[in-house]
Design a protein around this motif. Sequence first.
Motif, short mmCIF file in Angstrom:
data_model
loop_
_atom_site.label_atom_id
_atom_site.label_comp_id
_atom_site.label_asym_id
_atom_site.label_seq_id
_atom_site.Cartn_x
_atom_site.Cartn_y
_atom_site.Cartn_z
N ILE A 126 -15.12 70.38 20.21
CA ILE A 126 -13.69 70.20 20.48
C ILE A 126 -12.96 71.53 20.33
O ILE A 126 -12.09 71.89 21.14
N TYR A 127 -13.32 72.29 19.31
CA TYR A 127 -12.71 73.60 19.08
C TYR A 127 -12.96 74.51 20.28
O TYR A 127 -12.04 75.16 20.80
N LEU A 128 -14.20 74.54 20.76
CA LEU A 128 -14.54 75.39 21.90
C LEU A 128 -13.82 74.95 23.16
O LEU A 128 -13.36 75.78 23.95
N GLN A 129 -13.70 73.65 23.38
CA GLN A 129 -12.99 73.14 24.55
C GLN A 129 -11.52 73.55 24.50
O GLN A 129 -10.93 73.90 25.53
N ASN A 130 -10.93 73.51 23.32
CA ASN A 130 -9.54 73.95 23.18
C ASN A 130 -9.39 75.43 23.51
O ASN A 130 -8.43 75.84 24.17
N LEU A 131 -10.33 76.25 23.06
CA LEU A 131 -10.27 77.68 23.35
C LEU A 131 -10.40 77.93 24.85
O LEU A 131 -9.68 78.77 25.41
N LYS A 132 -11.31 77.23 25.49
CA LYS A 132 -11.50 77.39 26.93
C LYS A 132 -10.24 77.00 27.69
O LYS A 132 -9.87 77.65 28.69
N PHE A 133 -9.58 75.95 27.22
CA PHE A 133 -8.34 75.52 27.86
C PHE A 133 -7.25 76.58 27.69
O PHE A 133 -6.60 76.98 28.66
N LEU A 134 -7.05 77.07 26.47
CA LEU A 134 -6.00 78.05 26.22
C LEU A 134 -6.27 79.38 26.92
O LEU A 134 -5.32 80.06 27.36
N TYR A 135 -7.54 79.72 27.04
CA TYR A 135 -7.90 81.00 27.67
C TYR A 135 -7.40 81.07 29.11
O TYR A 135 -7.09 82.16 29.62
N LYS A 136 -7.30 79.92 29.77
CA LYS A 136 -6.81 79.88 31.16
C LYS A 136 -5.39 80.42 31.27
O LYS A 136 -4.99 80.89 32.34
#
Length: 215
Positions: A126-136
Motif C-alpha cells: 500500500i505504501y509503494l502504491q501511494n508513492l507511485k500515485f504521488l510520483y505522477k
Amino acid sequence: MAVRKIKKSYRSVTGYFMSRKNKKQLAFESTLEHDFFLTLEFDSSVVLFEEQPFKLRYECDGSNRFYTPDALVHYHNTSTVYEVKYKNELDSDEELRQKLSCITHQIESEGKYNFMIFTDTTFDPIYLQNLKFLYKFAFLKNTEKFDERFKSVYENLSDPISLIDFLYAINTDSSSHGKIIPYLWHFIALNPNIIDLTQKLSMNSPLIKDSLWQK
C-alpha cells in the motif's frame, strides 16, 4: 555516473528514473530497483542517492573478487551501500548469501559506509502504491501559486482535516476542485510527511500537522 553499464534485459525491466532529489535521471535494472529509488525519493532523511557508484574489491572463500553496489544512499549523517534483491532470490541462493556476507564484512571493516539489502518485502505494498500515485504529480509545472495557498491554509489548521474538507477550505466552489486536485497531490508529493502513506490514499485521508517542509 554508474560504473557498470546498464544493459537491456529480456528478463527484467530496465529504464531511467527521474529524480527531483538528484536533479537527474538514474538508471535501473529491474522494477525492484525502480521501486527502491521511489522510496528514496520520498524519504526525507535521504539527501542524495547514486546508482552503481563504484567497484569494491573484496575477499571471499580465499579469492579476490569485485562487486558493484546497486546504490549508495547519502543520509544527513551517514551513507549506506545498498544491494537490491528479491527475497525469494536471497532465500533460494546460498552462494549469493555467502557472497553478500563477504561483502558486508568488507564494507563494515572499512568503516566508511553501512551496508543494507533492500527486498520486495521491505515496504508494505500500500505504501509503494501511494508513492507511485504521488510520483505522477511530482513534476507538475507552474505550481507556485497553489503551493503558497496550500501552505498558508495548512499552517493555520488546528485540528486534523480530510483532503476533501481541505479543498473546501481552499475554495468553497466545488466546481473548481477538479482543477485544484492535481496541484494538491503535487503539494503532498513534495511534502509527504503531512499525510499517512501507510494507508491507502483517498480524498478522505486526513492531513497530519508537520512543520518540516521538504525543499
